[in-house]
Design a protein around this motif. Structure first.
Motif, mmCIF file in Angstrom:
data_model
loop_
_atom_site.group_PDB
_atom_site.id
_atom_site.type_symbol
_atom_site.label_atom_id
_atom_site.label_comp_id
_atom_site.label_asym_id
_atom_site.label_seq_id
_atom_site.Cartn_x
_atom_site.Cartn_y
_atom_site.Cartn_z
ATOM 1 N N GLU A 37 0.776 -1.142 0.011
ATOM 2 C CA GLU A 37 0.082 -0.022 0.054
ATOM 3 C C GLU A 37 0.950 1.086 -0.085
ATOM 4 O O GLU A 37 0.738 2.236 -0.622
ATOM 5 N N GLY A 38 1.948 1.306 0.766
ATOM 6 C CA GLY A 38 2.957 2.294 0.898
ATOM 7 C C GLY A 38 3.412 2.647 -0.759
ATOM 8 O O GLY A 38 3.411 3.755 -1.179
ATOM 9 N N VAL A 39 3.804 1.726 -1.444
ATOM 10 C CA VAL A 39 4.179 1.795 -2.752
ATOM 11 C C VAL A 39 3.344 2.422 -3.784
ATOM 12 O O VAL A 39 3.390 3.063 -4.524
ATOM 13 N N LEU A 40 1.864 1.634 -3.481
ATOM 14 C CA LEU A 40 0.788 2.101 -4.265
ATOM 15 C C LEU A 40 0.614 3.767 -4.009
ATOM 16 O O LEU A 40 0.152 4.297 -5.063
ATOM 17 N N LEU A 41 0.628 4.170 -2.932
ATOM 18 C CA LEU A 41 0.523 5.406 -2.563
ATOM 19 C C LEU A 41 1.373 6.336 -3.514
ATOM 20 O O LEU A 41 1.135 7.436 -3.960
ATOM 21 N N PHE A 42 2.591 5.888 -3.642
ATOM 22 C CA PHE A 42 3.745 6.620 -4.293
ATOM 23 C C PHE A 42 3.226 6.674 -5.911
ATOM 24 O O PHE A 42 3.638 7.386 -6.561
ATOM 25 N N GLU A 43 2.767 5.401 -6.393
ATOM 26 C CA GLU A 43 2.422 5.273 -7.485
ATOM 27 C C GLU A 43 1.237 5.968 -8.050
ATOM 28 O O GLU A 43 1.066 6.708 -9.320
ATOM 29 N N GLY A 45 -0.925 8.065 -5.709
ATOM 30 C CA GLY A 45 -1.580 9.194 -4.536
ATOM 31 C C GLY A 45 -1.300 10.524 -5.275
ATOM 32 O O GLY A 45 0.168 10.886 -5.473
ATOM 33 N N GLU A 46 -2.394 11.185 -5.784
ATOM 34 C CA GLU A 46 -1.909 12.610 -6.050
ATOM 35 C C GLU A 46 -1.806 13.495 -4.995
ATOM 36 O O GLU A 46 -2.395 13.211 -3.881
ATOM 37 N N VAL A 47 -1.217 14.718 -5.073
ATOM 38 C CA VAL A 47 -0.747 15.610 -3.822
ATOM 39 C C VAL A 47 -1.881 15.992 -3.040
ATOM 40 O O VAL A 47 -1.695 15.982 -1.572
ATOM 41 N N GLY A 48 -3.073 16.301 -3.782
ATOM 42 C CA GLY A 48 -4.261 16.587 -2.730
ATOM 43 C C GLY A 48 -4.832 15.636 -2.014
ATOM 44 O O GLY A 48 -5.154 15.726 -0.844
ATOM 45 N N TYR A 49 -4.980 14.371 -2.518
ATOM 46 C CA TYR A 49 -5.364 13.279 -1.911
ATOM 47 C C TYR A 49 -4.405 13.096 -0.649
ATOM 48 O O TYR A 49 -4.759 12.747 0.560
ATOM 49 N N LEU A 50 -3.108 12.975 -0.796
ATOM 50 C CA LEU A 50 -2.210 12.702 -0.020
ATOM 51 C C LEU A 50 -2.058 13.671 1.090
ATOM 52 O O LEU A 50 -2.149 13.342 2.410
ATOM 53 N N GLY A 51 -2.210 14.943 0.860
ATOM 54 C CA GLY A 51 -2.089 15.901 1.800
ATOM 55 C C GLY A 51 -3.306 16.038 2.648
ATOM 56 O O GLY A 51 -3.155 16.217 3.783
ATOM 57 N N SER A 52 -4.456 15.788 2.278
ATOM 58 C CA SER A 52 -5.872 15.496 3.115
ATOM 59 C C SER A 52 -5.670 14.361 3.985
ATOM 60 O O SER A 52 -6.083 14.466 5.154
ATOM 61 N N LEU A 53 -5.048 13.196 3.466
ATOM 62 C CA LEU A 53 -5.062 12.105 4.470
ATOM 63 C C LEU A 53 -3.921 12.417 5.736
ATOM 64 O O LEU A 53 -4.191 12.251 6.913
ATOM 65 N N ILE A 291 3.431 10.820 2.421
ATOM 66 C CA ILE A 291 3.595 9.398 2.754
ATOM 67 C C ILE A 291 4.260 9.061 3.713
ATOM 68 O O ILE A 291 3.722 7.765 4.533
ATOM 69 N N SER A 292 5.226 9.797 4.142
ATOM 70 C CA SER A 292 5.963 9.113 5.388
ATOM 71 C C SER A 292 5.123 9.447 6.661
ATOM 72 O O SER A 292 4.970 8.507 7.491
ATOM 73 N N ARG A 293 4.178 10.437 6.713
ATOM 74 C CA ARG A 293 3.244 10.580 7.699
ATOM 75 C C ARG A 293 2.112 9.247 8.005
ATOM 76 O O ARG A 293 1.924 9.045 8.936
ATOM 77 N N LEU A 294 1.638 9.010 6.743
ATOM 78 C CA LEU A 294 0.779 7.879 6.644
ATOM 79 C C LEU A 294 1.499 6.493 6.835
ATOM 80 O O LEU A 294 0.895 5.861 7.660
ATOM 81 N N TYR A 295 2.587 6.393 6.644
ATOM 82 C CA TYR A 295 3.341 5.027 6.571
ATOM 83 C C TYR A 295 4.012 4.644 7.892
ATOM 84 O O TYR A 295 3.823 3.696 8.526
ATOM 85 N N MET A 296 4.732 5.961 8.380
ATOM 86 C CA MET A 296 5.389 5.673 9.669
ATOM 87 C C MET A 296 4.519 5.977 10.913
ATOM 88 O O MET A 296 4.669 6.944 11.530
ATOM 89 N N ASP A 297 3.314 5.100 10.960
ATOM 90 C CA ASP A 297 2.662 5.407 11.940
ATOM 91 C C ASP A 297 2.867 5.377 13.552
ATOM 92 O O ASP A 297 2.477 5.731 14.321
ATOM 93 N N SER A 319 1.371 21.491 5.515
ATOM 94 C CA SER A 319 0.251 20.824 5.130
ATOM 95 C C SER A 319 0.390 19.426 4.695
ATOM 96 O O SER A 319 -0.627 19.015 3.891
ATOM 97 N N PHE A 320 1.308 18.694 4.780
ATOM 98 C CA PHE A 320 1.669 17.719 4.298
ATOM 99 C C PHE A 320 2.242 16.605 5.400
ATOM 100 O O PHE A 320 2.891 15.673 5.135
ATOM 101 N N GLY A 321 1.613 16.893 6.576
ATOM 102 C CA GLY A 321 2.114 15.920 7.594
ATOM 103 C C GLY A 321 3.142 16.226 8.543
ATOM 104 O O GLY A 321 3.561 15.481 9.704
ATOM 105 N N VAL A 322 3.918 17.378 8.437
ATOM 106 C CA VAL A 322 4.867 17.683 9.209
ATOM 107 C C VAL A 322 4.510 18.407 10.310
ATOM 108 O O VAL A 322 3.643 19.460 10.381
ATOM 109 N N ASN A 323 5.111 18.198 11.570
ATOM 110 C CA ASN A 323 4.858 18.929 12.914
ATOM 111 C C ASN A 323 5.928 19.534 13.452
ATOM 112 O O ASN A 323 6.044 19.779 14.475
ATOM 113 N N ASP A 324 7.348 19.549 12.839
ATOM 114 C CA ASP A 324 8.503 19.858 13.299
ATOM 115 C C ASP A 324 9.530 20.579 12.109
ATOM 116 O O ASP A 324 9.724 20.011 11.134
#
Ligand code: V47
Ligand code: SF4
Length: 381
Positions: A37-43, A45-53, A291-297, A319-324
């Motif tokens: 699923e991680g690889v599939l996200l890279f293949e 996942g467009e940027v808006g979808y990934l950003g929302s998640l 994807i790092s935010r989603l995969y590295m749970d 806006s893409f998962g970063v908190n630091d």
């Protein structure tokens, strides 16, 4: 505050790819993603979808808080026995007159410069110098600690440590214990690059391998030390290599819980043996952070290192998962300016960094190395 399309809305959408919809459901239900699923996200996942998640996960973990800290770097030398092809910074021992080699006294002078200033960490990292051994660095660490006991000392990549311990004929555990006894408190995340041997052998064949890097961090965690983890992306690796790298880190984190944060590092191509490789686009950067935010749970903290990424792009990662956003450093690090970062003399005051975070609609929170919160900078009404 209002964010780009919510994650819940995503799974109501018609016409969305079935696999991406399943992944969105899993993320909302807090289920772990598989490597496929991680690889599939890279293949796909467009940027808006990934950003929302990614934002959905981020908000649940941290709300609007974005961390930073006050840090300075000591880079003892850029002389290095290794020949990583992506490195713009190092000089071979035979060419050491083109590089720098700091004495212990010079390093202590750098610490003295911060007397009375509220810095909380010194990050010591550099090339692997054949004459700077474990004994030398134990002395550096213990003298800094004696001079400034409140300062958290984070130092030495697994690459530097592996070389030091082998030269000293000590096991990883013995070597780390010596440095810990001298005052070393945690390890930075450098030297990880990409663990997969087929890539590592192409870009940095002669330094510690992926298993060796992981073993050093695992041992540090077992000794009660914390560490960070990086991934150098955007060169010759493919999506599978990225997910393999994240998977190995995620597994070790399950085992030890010793990682403080994950720091993707964008390959910069100036003045190195890989200059013919184009840097990846901003969109690809944002997709990777999400994807790092989603995969590295099991990594609470995802860091964008602004001296490498540039401050505008770093702000966008919020806006893409970063908190630091790492720290308010001055120009004490040269690794990225020499590799072509927009930030030629990276320095940002606390006020500038807070403004950057506030203008992204987030709340700056000053932290220490292990993410204790020290001060919240509320927006002025
Ligand atoms: O391992 C070297 C990277 C790393 C290039 O733990 C490059 O808080 C991009 O790990 N393009 C060292 N990257 C720095 C590091 C780090 C930085 C900030 C914070 C922390 C932390 C750790 O720098 C190396 C390598 O992956 N690097 N050359 C380059 N051309
Ligand atoms: Fe040496 Fe580190 Fe540069 Fe590799 S990345 S050549 S180990 S300084």
């Amino acid at each position: 505050m209002m964010r780009q399309g919510s994650a819940a809305e995503l799974i109501q959408l018609t016409g969305i790819d079935k696999d991406l919809k399943n992944i969105a459901e899993k993320v909302i239900n807090k289920e772990r993603l598989t490597p496929a699923e991680g690889v599939l996200l890279f293949e796909k996942g467009e940027v808006g979808y990934l950003g929302s998640l990614a934002n959905h996960v981020l908000q649940q973990l941290h709300g609007d808080k974005v961390y930073f800290y006050r840090i300075f770097h000591i880079e003892p030398t850029n002389v290095c026995v290794f020949t990583c092809h992506f490195c713009s910074y190092s000089r071979l021992y035979k060419n050491r007159d083109e590089g720098w080699e700091l004495s212990i006294e010079q390093m202590l002078d750098m610490v003295r410069k911060y007397d009375g200033q509220p810095v909380t960490e010194v990050h010591i990292v550099g090339g692997v110098h054949p004459k700077m051994n474990l004994e030398f660095f134990c002395e550096v660490v213990s003298k800094i600690k004696a001079m400034r006991p409140d300062l958290h000392i984070k130092g030495f990549t697994a690459v530097e440590l592996d070389y030091m311990f082998r030269k000293a004929k000590l096991s990883t555990k013995e070597g780390l214990q010596k440095l810990k006894d001298a005052g070393l408190q945690s390890l930075p995340g450098g030297g990880a690059e990409i663990f997969a041997p087929e890539i590592r052998n192409e870009i940095c064949a002669d330094k510690v391998d992926g298993d060796g890097w992981l073993k050093i961090h695992k041992t540090a965690h077992q000794l009660g030390m914390h560490s960070n983890a990086t991934m150098l992306y955007g060169h010759i690796e493919n999506y599978e290599h990225r997910i393999d790298h994240m998977e190995r880190l995620r597994s070790l984190q399950d085992e030890t819980g010793g990682f403080n944060c994950f720091i993707p590092l964008k390959f910069r191509n100036k003045d190195n043996d890989m200059s013919h490789i184009n840097e990846v686009s901003l969109i690809e950067d944002m997709r990777l952070y999400a994807i790092s935010r989603l995969y590295m749970d099991n990594f609470r903290n995802l860091k964008a290192y602004w001296p490498m990424l540039g401050r505008q792009s770093a702000q966008m990662t919020l806006s893409f998962g970063v908190n630091d956003l790492d720290g308010t450093i001055d120009d004490t690090t040269k690794i990225y300016s020499m590799a072509g970062s927009e930030e030629q003399a990276p320095s940002m005051s606390t006020e500038e960094l807070c403004d950057l975070i506030l203008s992204a609609g987030r709340i700056p929170v000053e932290r220490d190395t292990v993410y204790n919160e020290l001060k919240t900078y509320e927006p002025v009404a």
